[in-house]
Scaffold this active site. Structure first.
Site, mmCIF file in Angstrom:
data_model
loop_
_atom_site.group_PDB
_atom_site.id
_atom_site.type_symbol
_atom_site.label_atom_id
_atom_site.label_comp_id
_atom_site.label_asym_id
_atom_site.label_seq_id
_atom_site.Cartn_x
_atom_site.Cartn_y
_atom_site.Cartn_z
ATOM 1 N N ASP A 43 10.120 -19.977 -32.369
ATOM 2 C CA ASP A 43 9.501 -21.070 -33.553
ATOM 3 C C ASP A 43 8.125 -20.733 -34.029
ATOM 4 O O ASP A 43 7.950 -20.038 -34.997
ATOM 5 C CB ASP A 43 9.320 -22.361 -32.765
ATOM 6 C CG ASP A 43 10.872 -23.041 -32.464
ATOM 7 O OD1 ASP A 43 10.878 -24.116 -32.303
ATOM 8 O OD2 ASP A 43 11.829 -22.221 -32.414
ATOM 9 N N GLU A 56 11.328 -28.263 -20.109
ATOM 10 C CA GLU A 56 11.601 -27.421 -21.193
ATOM 11 C C GLU A 56 10.464 -26.434 -20.956
ATOM 12 O O GLU A 56 10.826 -24.889 -21.455
ATOM 13 C CB GLU A 56 11.507 -27.956 -22.564
ATOM 14 C CG GLU A 56 11.464 -27.449 -23.743
ATOM 15 C CD GLU A 56 11.201 -28.139 -25.121
ATOM 16 O OE1 GLU A 56 11.630 -27.500 -25.981
ATOM 17 O OE2 GLU A 56 10.648 -29.066 -25.157
#
Length: 826
Positions: free
Chosen positions: A565, A796
């Site tokens: 990302d 995460e």
């Protein structure tokens, strides 16, 4: 996480979805009707060519022909036979399962229009109805997840909900022709000191998804005792809702009953249907006990704005309201099971659960040897939960992606298909992600290689004629309900790291030849697609497509397609970029394709040639070693002197000025150079083991890895050096740092794996690799276990400064790779 995380399986495009046998007559007739007057992709292209020729101009005609052909191929399935053999989805062993990861507890079949079952609940002590159903971080549950789940036969889950402990258990019993029988047990009790025995409602439901019939059987006007039904995949069946008992399962328990029969515009609206049917006009009145008003399902009058859509789902719901503690059981009995030994309930259910638990624990130790490695019972339970949550988080999805290419003016529906896959997070990402799945299968392939092979085949069957696979699978209304609208469309020029090759590398040696023969044509096209669409500016270089299209709004334009990302790349995206991580992924893919081709007797030299070139350390140095930075790096049009500032805005006289945005300011013009961003990307030649054990670059890589100023923390390797100008910097006003410092388990797994590799190879850096392996492995295991013990979840990502879990939760996708680190299985 990749892509929009800030962001054909067994049933092909014409609906091969029956459990076994050919489609019924009416299904064949419907298919013929759909086929009349429908042009194939090639037909549309020819039609476009004819129209263009009629207008005149051969060049124009050819251009339109090419565009029409490319647009048609976007939605043309790959021509090879399916990688998944027909009927595999209907395999009795895995036909039924907990394949609805987005809800706290439920089951469905692996079929396109499945019968679905599920649980909702509500504590009746609030003034408002707070219904639990879909996994939501906003519910604020202190913890929930599977404690044990073998991926096939049984599962045990605990849900902790503000003073309430729900234990959900299921067992499957094979038999018959439609996946056999199964039973549920839900046990509820108060949790915490001083918690009163409160009133709770449990809602058990069954719903169709567009086909099949359900018939309610009601006792005493309010109690839904059972449901009988028929679907094409299941034949005849019966679901029974047994009367509640005390927690021990012996004494009967007083309860109030309500039931609901309704139609829903889709399975994604089931929660809304139940909420809209609730009324607090009901009174719980046990003999000799205190009376209490409670919410219960009442008359359903429809959902606003859905009348024109027409009913799609038939819903039957059984509500049982009672005081804690309590136990309720539900049984499903297939009409095709003959000679059933008796109901799978009560003592029989207890006995079978115990047998499955014992078998799971034996198999877990045989597979991972954590007891023999000295891990404590609590640590072993943590590892069991990590594996179980990945298995319990597997989902079966059917529908169409929405896709777009440069050759289509508007998004178009992709061919209908199915996907059986693990998911990263039940609460936040309960759908398939391409680059995540390769990491998931590293763990699942150790537990059940046949299961892993099936999942990979499902993914490859979603490939189009060009070799593209949509990287985020949003296939049905339930999946779309969890995705922001701007992220639903998938773009055909966008890749994702081909991590399935990681899993295939592990599976290749023992995989049956017929399986590899079915996979190979699709893998060959997939591999060629990467080499064609993601090629870089020079031979043997690669470049991710799909970087942010409005770079002036970002401190550093993101590269969602890379999976990393917001990891810093070249500040000014251009066709001159060379991306190091993609080059390394293609080296891995070339090696696996070469191995597979040799095993199948296919030409292997083209893959071996690419493997040699992409693994050549000298060529790697020339293309990606930045001597003045002392690291491997991306290359592109880059400037370090960038920042975010408020733009100056002016308003016309008499008008309110617009709110000023944060926009990027470039204080020094970019130039073609290596990108100075030491972090995960810099490590890729090491992570994927492309560096020779005697490489002169390996000491610099190991030094950066161990440096606390750069990547080393007591909790694992951080994603970006603390010395980087973009370390923990926001990318926009509303875009916090993501891969700019936090610790990610998937890359740390690759690092531990690489250190294990180099510690076993002769070379001048072997002893250093041994020491770093021990330290990094210990740090990673200790922190993940500590955070799980404190919070009840895998996360995460983890803070590089405190080790605390952050991002979404539960995240039992690649964070569950900690099990392989504990087992030292690489």
């Amino acid at each position: 996480m990749a892509g929009e995380r800030r962001r054909r399986g067994a049933e092909g495009p014409r609906g091969r979805g029956r459990a076994r046998g050919s489609p019924p007559r009416r299904e064949r007739e419907r298919e013929r009707e759909r086929g009349r007057g429908r042009l194939s992709g090639r037909g549309w292209a020819l039609l476009a060519l004819a129209a263009a020729l009629a207008l005149g101009g051969a060049a124009v005609a050819l251009a339109r022909w090419g565009q029409a052909r490319a647009a048609a191929r976007l939605v043309t399935p790959h021509p090879a036979p399916p990688a998944l053999p027909p009927g595999a989805a209907a395999s009795p062993r895995r036909f039924w399962g907990s394949y609805r990861p987005h809800i706290y507890f439920g089951m469905k079949t692996r079929s396109p229009r499945a019968l679905v079952t599920g649980l909702m609940w509500m504590q009746q002590r609030e003034a408002e109805a707070r219904l639990r159903h879909t996994c939501e971080q906003g519910d604020g549950l202190s913890r929930y997840g599977w404690l044990q789940h073998d991926g096939e036969n049984f599962g045990v889950q605990d849900i902790h909900d503000h003073g309430l402990l729900l234990r959900t258990e299921f067992v499957k019993r094979p038999g018959g022709e439609h996946g056999g029988d199964w039973s549920w047990r839900v046990t509820a009790r108060p949790e915490g000191a001083g918690t009163q025995a409160s009133l709770i409602s449990l809602f058990f439901y069954v719903a169709t998804d567009g086909q099949g019939t359900l018939q309610p059987h009601v006792e005493d006007k309010t109690r839904l005792a059972s449901v009988t039904g028929t679907t094409e995949e299941l034949g005849h069946f019966k679901i029974s809702f047994l009367k509640p008992t005390a927690e021990s399962g012996t004494a009967p328990k007083y309860a109030s009953y309500n039931y609901l029969q309704a139609v829903s515009p889709g399975l994604h609206r089931l929660t809304d249907v139940v909420k809209s049917s609730l009324s607090n006009r009901f009174v719980f009145a046990p003999p000799g006990g205190a009376r209490q008003r409670f919410f219960a399902v009442d008359t359903f009058r429809g959902l606003p704005g859905t009348a024109e859509q027409g009913p799609r789902s038939h819903l039957l719901l059984h509500q049982v309201t009672l005081r804690l503690p309590c136990r309720v059981e539900v049984t499903f009995e297939s009409g095709s099971v003959a000679g059933r030994p008796g109901p799978l309930a009560g003592p029989a259910l207890t006995e079978e659960l115990a047998e499955h638990v014992a078998a799971f624990e034996r198999r877990f130790e045989e597979t991972f040897s954590l007891g023999r490695k000295g891990f404590t019972p609590a640590q072993q339970r943590f590892a069991q939960a990590a594996l179980s949550n990945m298995l319990g988080g597997m989902g079966y999805f059917h529908g169409r992606s929405i896709v777009q290419s440069a050759h289509t003016e508007q998004p178009v529906p992709y061919p209908e298909g199915s996907l059986f896959t693990a998911v990263p997070s039940r609460s936040f990402f309960p759908r398939g992600f391409l680059w995540d799945e390769g990491f998931h299968q590293l763990l699942l392939a150790r537990w059940d290689p046949a299961l892993s092979r099936e999942v990979i085949a499902h993914w490859l069957d979603l490939m189009n004629a060009e070799g593209w696979i949509p990287r985020e699978q949003i296939l049905d209304d339930e999946a779309r309900a969890k995705v922001p609208p701007e992220f639903i469309v998938q773009h055909s020029e966008n890749a994702n790291p081909p991590t399935l090759f990681l899993a295939l590398q592990q599976l290749l040696g023992a995989a049956p030849l017929p399986y590899l023969q079915r996979l190979f044509p699709r893998l060959r096209t997939w591999y060629d697609w990467y080499n064609t669409t993601q090629a870089g500016p020079l031979p043997y270089t690669f470049r991710w497509r799909g970087r942010d299209r409005d770079p002036e709004l970002f401190l550093n334009p993101k590269t969602l397609t890379s999976g990393l990302d917001d990891y810093p790349r070249a500040s000014h995206p251009s066709a001159d970029e060379r991306h190091l991580d993609l080059r390394c992924w293609m080296a891995l893919a070339s090696a696996v394709m070469g191995d597979m081709a040799e095993r199948l007797g296919e030409p292997a030299e083209p893959y071996r040639h690419m493997q040699r070139e992409l693994s050549d350390n000298g060529l790697l140095d020339r293309l990606h070693w930045a001597e003045h930075l002392g690291m491997f790096a991306d290359y592109g049009n880059h400037s370090q002197a960038v920042g975010l500032e408020r733009e100056k805005v002016r308003a016309a006289p008499g008008q309110v000025p617009p709110a000023p945005r944060l926009v990027r300011v470039v204080r020094k013009a970019p130039e073609l150079q290596f990108v100075g961003a030491l972090g995960y990307v810099s490590l890729f030649p090491f992570l994927l083991q492309l560096l020779r054990p005697d490489s002169p670059r390996l000491p610099r890589v190991l030094a950066a890895l161990r440096s606390e100023q750069h990547l080393w923390t007591p909790y694992g390797l951080r994603s970006l050096s603390r010395a980087s100008p973009l370390y923990m910097r926001r990318n926009t006003e509303h875009d916090p740092p993501y891969w700019r410092g936090p610790v990610w388990v998937n890359i740390n797994y690759l690092a531990v794996r690489a250190l294990h590799h180099y510690s076993g190879r002769e070379g001048p850096h072997r002893e250093q690799a041994v020491q770093l392996y021990r330290e990094l492995r210990a740090n990673l295991i200790a922190n993940l276990y500590r955070q799980y013990a404190a919070s009840g979840y895998l996360w995460e990502q983890y803070s590089d400064s405190t080790g605390k879990g952050q991002g979404c939760y539960p995240f039992t996708g690649w964070s569950a790779l900690v099990v392989l680190v504990m087992a030292e299985e690489y």
